[in-house]
Design a protein around this motif. Structure first.
Motif, PDB file in Angstrom:
ATOM      1  N   LEU A 140      -3.431   4.710   0.512  1.00  0.00           N
ATOM      2  CA  LEU A 140      -4.068   3.746  -0.491  1.00  0.00           C
ATOM      3  C   LEU A 140      -3.598   2.295  -0.399  1.00  0.00           C
ATOM      4  O   LEU A 140      -2.654   1.827   0.546  1.00  0.00           O
ATOM      5  CB  LEU A 140      -3.514   4.097  -1.847  1.00  0.00           C
ATOM      6  N   GLY A 141      -4.249   1.349  -0.812  1.00  0.00           N
ATOM      7  CA  GLY A 141      -4.054  -0.102  -0.838  1.00  0.00           C
ATOM      8  C   GLY A 141      -4.486  -0.706   0.534  1.00  0.00           C
ATOM      9  O   GLY A 141      -3.813  -1.571   0.997  1.00  0.00           O
ATOM     10  N   GLY A 160       0.633  -1.247  -0.003  1.00  0.00           N
ATOM     11  CA  GLY A 160       0.083  -0.102  -0.011  1.00  0.00           C
ATOM     12  C   GLY A 160       0.852   1.118   0.006  1.00  0.00           C
ATOM     13  O   GLY A 160       2.162   1.021  -0.235  1.00  0.00           O
ATOM     14  N   SER A 161       0.336   2.484   0.221  1.00  0.00           N
ATOM     15  CA  SER A 161       1.191   3.631  -0.024  1.00  0.00           C
ATOM     16  C   SER A 161       0.226   4.887   1.026  1.00  0.00           C
ATOM     17  O   SER A 161      -1.030   4.527   1.205  1.00  0.00           O
ATOM     18  CB  SER A 161       1.299   4.078  -1.053  1.00  0.00           C
ATOM     19  N   ASN A 165      -3.802  10.644   1.634  1.00  0.00           N
ATOM     20  CA  ASN A 165      -3.962   9.838   0.331  1.00  0.00           C
ATOM     21  C   ASN A 165      -3.537   8.271   0.725  1.00  0.00           C
ATOM     22  O   ASN A 165      -2.584   7.669  -0.059  1.00  0.00           O
ATOM     23  CB  ASN A 165      -3.072  10.448  -0.806  1.00  0.00           C
ATOM     24  N   ASP A 217       1.039   9.218   1.454  1.00  0.00           N
ATOM     25  CA  ASP A 217       1.659  10.275   1.182  1.00  0.00           C
ATOM     26  C   ASP A 217       2.163  11.233   2.509  1.00  0.00           C
ATOM     27  O   ASP A 217       1.167  11.486   3.317  1.00  0.00           O
ATOM     28  CB  ASP A 217       0.998  11.322   0.319  1.00  0.00           C
ATOM     29  N   ARG A 261      -4.946   2.868   6.549  1.00  0.00           N
ATOM     30  CA  ARG A 261      -5.611   3.853   6.807  1.00  0.00           C
ATOM     31  C   ARG A 261      -5.078   4.903   7.845  1.00  0.00           C
ATOM     32  O   ARG A 261      -4.414   4.648   8.619  1.00  0.00           O
ATOM     33  CB  ARG A 261      -6.800   3.383   7.536  1.00  0.00           C
ATOM     34  N   THR A 300       5.467  10.127  -1.679  1.00  0.00           N
ATOM     35  CA  THR A 300       4.636   9.121  -1.532  1.00  0.00           C
ATOM     36  C   THR A 300       5.618   7.816  -0.893  1.00  0.00           C
ATOM     37  O   THR A 300       6.645   7.587  -1.458  1.00  0.00           O
ATOM     38  CB  THR A 300       4.168   8.263  -2.746  1.00  0.00           C
TER      39      THR A 300
END
Length: 403
Positions: free
Chosen positions: A273-274, A209-210, A271, A212, A277, A231
């Protein structure tokens, strides 16, 4: 005259993030395969202290596991559990949950002797309430968590009110990582990359995931004082919410060689993602969603000495000589482009080209040409020195020496 600046060692103190053992974000022993049933009777009572992951409200802390009893096969693996081990009971695990996150869940349930009823609870929220007959049925769904904190996820026996009933297997609750900053503040000396901020992660990620990391303020300048790749890739893995499994942000602290005040960079998170949270990853009640990094300037941590000598004890009007200026960097830091300025005394004039010599990688550069005052730029590593030679002519007119 060159000003000499002497500075004591920097007194920067980094605030170290303590390793905080947070509630986990990983379901343990959801298929009830541990410990192994070894009795020929094909069932066994175990104290909850030796059953990985699970606590129970049953009398004596007893957890009942089956392996093929009554010819009942486990939907997953070899073993199942009976909730009503010594009485109607609840089995649970404690997790760090975040307000607003939506979690999926699934499990298998059957009645031992007829229709039997149980619930799946997330804290005070009920995910499902099911009644099942004498064959295993899989249930699945999702729940959106209300309120953050450490909460029990519970398998609750509702009926029958006895020590027989509610067979359960293969509880699955994916718990992707929560992420926050490991500490509120970090800091280091420019150019060294000390104490780079890190991200605390708590949960299990099956694929990368990632998140920012964004600059939200501060006095430092991107591209001059630091560089940042926003990121941060979060590799697949199991994260336990402590410093040991934290990961650094993509921050590089640059060296400016300018004498300046300490500077700061303020960071925030965005942001995700994947499955990652942004939330209170250690459930300590504080959402550490920002960080301030202090860059300590090291360009005042040098001690420059200047010695000027003509090596003569007498002067003859109309003759020539050479002044030598020795510049020493006693450290501890390097100096870049320090300006040496020399005004010749009355009665003296330049009598040729000024030269400067030092050893690589240190360097010096005469910038004044054939005019006064003499200007020389020096860049010296700690412990290095430069020799500036100034050819001069002594005036034959005594009045030239007067102030």
């Amino acid at each position: 005259m060159l000003r000499t600046i002497t500075c004591s060692a920097l007194g920067l103190i980094s605030l170290l993030a303590l390793s905080v053992q947070s509630a986990p974000r990983k379901l343990i022993n959801g298929s009830f395969e541990e410990p192994e049933v070894t009795l020929a009777a094909q069932w066994q009572l175990f104290n909850e202290t030796i059953v990985p992951g699970w606590d129970t409200t049953a009398a004596g802390g007893s957890v009942e596991l089956w392996e093929g009893l009554l010819g009942i096969s486990a939907p997953d693996g070899d073993q199942i559990t009976e909730l009503n081990s010594t009485s109607r009971a609840t089995m649970s695990q404690n997790f760090c949950l975040a307000d607003g996150e939506t979690l999926s869940w699934s499990f298998w349930h059957r009645g031992r002797s007829g229709n039997e009823r149980m619930r799946l609870d997330f804290g005070s929220q009920t995910a499902t309430d099911v009644t099942t007959g004498t064959s295993f049925q899989q249930y699945s769904g999702s729940i959106t968590i209300v309120g953050s904190g450490n909460k029990n996820v519970s398998l609750v026996s509702i009926s029958p009110n006895s020590s027989l009933g509610n067979l359960v297997d293969d509880l699955v609750i994916p718990l992707p990582p929560l992420v926050e900053f490991l500490a509120a503040t970090n800091g280091g000396v420019e150019g060294s990359g000390d104490d780079i901020p890190r991200l605390r992660l708590n949960g299990e990620l099956s694929s990368a995931g990632s998140v920012d990391v964004v600059v939200t303020g501060g006095s430092a300048t991107d591209g001059t004082d630091f560089s940042l790749v926003e990121t941060v890739v979060v590799p697949a893995g199991d994260y336990d919410g402590t410093a040991a499994t934290s990961i650094p942000i993509n921050l590089t602290i640059l060296n400016t060689f300018d004498l300046e005040a300490d500077e700061t960079i303020s960071f925030g998170l965005a942001n995700a993602l994947g499955g990652v949270r942004i939330a209170d990853a250690d459930c300590d009640g504080t959402n550490q969603l920002s960080n301030v990094y202090t860059i300590a300037d090291d360009d005042d941590s040098v001690d420059l000495r200047v010695i000027k000598n003509d090596s003569q004890v007498s002067y003859t009007p109309g003759s020539s000589g050479i002044y030598v200026i020795n510049v020493f960097n006693d450290g501890p830091g390097d100096v870049q482009d320090a300006l040496v300025v020399d005004d010749l005394p009355n009665g003296l004039t330049l009598n040729g080209a000024v030269t400067c010599n030092t050893s690589a990688p240190s360097s010096c550069n005469v910038t004044s040409g054939a005019t006064e005052p003499v200007n020389v730029n020096v860049s010296l590593e700690s412990g290095a020195s430069a020799i500036i030679s100034i050819p001069v002519l002594f005036s034959a007119d005594p009045s030239d020496y007067l102030p």
